[in-house]
Design an enzyme around this catalytic site. Structure first.
Site, PDB file in Angstrom:
ATOM      1  N   LEU A  37       0.716  -1.095   0.307  1.00 52.11           N
ATOM      2  CA  LEU A  37       0.147   0.262  -0.351  1.00 52.11           C
ATOM      3  C   LEU A  37       0.986   1.327   0.251  1.00 52.11           C
ATOM      4  O   LEU A  37       2.054   1.445   0.405  1.00 52.11           O
ATOM      5  CB  LEU A  37      -0.548  -0.451   1.230  1.00 52.11           C
ATOM      6  N   ASN A  44      -2.885  -5.275  10.181  1.00 55.07           N
ATOM      7  CA  ASN A  44      -2.641  -6.582   9.527  1.00 55.07           C
ATOM      8  C   ASN A  44      -2.206  -7.239  10.224  1.00 55.07           C
ATOM      9  O   ASN A  44      -1.964  -6.779  11.293  1.00 55.07           O
ATOM     10  CB  ASN A  44      -0.590  -5.942   8.711  1.00 55.07           C
ATOM     11  N   HIS A  99       0.704 -10.949  10.195  1.00 52.29           N
ATOM     12  CA  HIS A  99       2.063 -11.719   8.907  1.00 52.29           C
ATOM     13  C   HIS A  99       2.828 -12.597   9.455  1.00 52.29           C
ATOM     14  O   HIS A  99       2.602 -12.550  10.628  1.00 52.29           O
ATOM     15  CB  HIS A  99       3.197 -10.073   8.967  1.00 52.29           C
TER      16      HIS A  99
HETATM   17  C1  GRF Z   1      -2.045 -15.932   6.153  1.00 48.83           C
HETATM   18  O1  GRF Z   1      -1.155 -16.721   6.222  1.00 48.83           O
HETATM   19  C2  GRF Z   1      -1.815 -14.674   6.465  1.00 48.83           C
HETATM   20  O2  GRF Z   1      -0.636 -14.317   7.186  1.00 48.83           O
HETATM   21  C3  GRF Z   1      -1.142 -13.670   5.080  1.00 48.83           C
HETATM   22  O3  GRF Z   1      -1.619 -14.523   4.123  1.00 48.83           O
HETATM   23  C4  GRF Z   1      -2.283 -15.834   4.257  1.00 48.83           C
HETATM   24  C5  GRF Z   1      -3.671 -15.107   3.593  1.00 48.83           C
HETATM   25  O4  GRF Z   1      -4.062 -16.666   4.478  1.00 48.83           O
HETATM   26  N1  GRF Z   1      -0.351 -12.348   4.609  1.00 48.83           N
HETATM   27  P1  GRF Z   1      -5.614 -16.218   4.599  1.00 48.83           P
HETATM   28  O5  GRF Z   1      -6.227 -15.616   2.734  1.00 48.83           O
HETATM   29  O6  GRF Z   1      -6.633 -15.539   5.419  1.00 48.83           O
HETATM   30  O7  GRF Z   1      -6.844 -17.684   4.340  1.00 48.83           O
END
Ligand code: GRF
Length: 216
Positions: free
Chosen positions: A93, A107, A109
């Site tokens: 972003l 967010n 991560h």
């Molecule tokens: C998760 O592991 C999140 O931490 C990462 O991407 C994945 C998304 O999974 N950024 P979902 O779309 O919530 O199933």
């Protein structure tokens, strides 16, 4: 009643965990909309079937990041968000977008930040030989995968782990900590103290995954 707007790019399992917890635990909030960066994001159908408004802003329609972010903000703002929740949202972003939602954008991560920002976190954790890996929920700041940490979940790296097995273990803990963090936000229990996030009344801002039930 606070409005939560969730941004996704893929399957949306974290989004689903938040939607479920919001209903089950009767948060003082509702998921007002789920917005995807691509119309084919599988999570959109999941949200729609839960009766949630959905929208997509296809990043491929925009040559410039600034134009995409402006279009995205216009859609997000339609739902008057108190908090914007990035849940597997795979676009970097712009500072303008981040600043628009400063202090009200979270967010998740899949690593113990500040280790392993960016992509392929599970593979990099395995390559680095760490004994502990995990996930982090943080406030979004202009620097990618940085910003004040709300909660972290740690999981062990076990003998025989490959990327898939480690990712599944981390994801299970994401589904616990992300709803918890969003709930704290909508309950107005989070305060920023410099780089630290405080939860009032106090609750642990960490969890350790219990792997005792996991098949060897
Ligand atoms: C998760 O592991 C999140 O931490 C990462 O991407 C994945 C998304 O999974 N950024 P979902 O779309 O919530 O199933």
């Amino acid at each position: 009643m606070k409005n939560i707007v969730i941004l996704i790019s893929g399957r949306g399992s974290n989004m689903q965990a938040i939607v479920d917890a919001c209903a089950r635990e009767a948060w003082p909030a509702r998921v007002a909309a789920v917005v995807a960066s691509r119309p084919d994001a599988p999570g959109l159908a999941v949200a729609a079937s839960a009766g949630i408004a959905t929208a997509a802003v296809d990043y491929r329609d925009f040559a410039e990041r600034e134009a995409f972010d402006a279009a995205l903000a216009a859609v997000v703002d339609r739902y008057q968000p108190d908090v914007v929740v990035l849940a597997g949202f795979m676009r970097v972003l712009t500072t303008a977008f981040v600043e628009r939602y400063a202090g009200r954008m979270l967010n998740i991560h899949p690593s113990l930040l500040p280790s392993f920002p960016g992509l392929k976190t599970h593979q990099r954790a395995l390559e680095a030989g760490v004994a502990v890996h995990g996930a982090t929920v943080h406030f979004v700041t202009p620097r990618l995968d940085y910003g004040p940490i709300v909660i972290q979940a740690a999981v062990p790296v076990l003998a025989g782990d490959d990327e898939k097995r480690l990712a599944a273990r981390v994801l299970a803990s994401e589904h616990v900590i992300y709803p918890r963090a969003v709930r704290w936000f909508v309950e107005e229990r989070l305060a920023l103290d410099g780089t630290r996030v405080q939860v009032t009344p106090n609750e642990p801002q960490w969890m350790f995954n219990d792997v005792s039930g996991e098949a060897a």
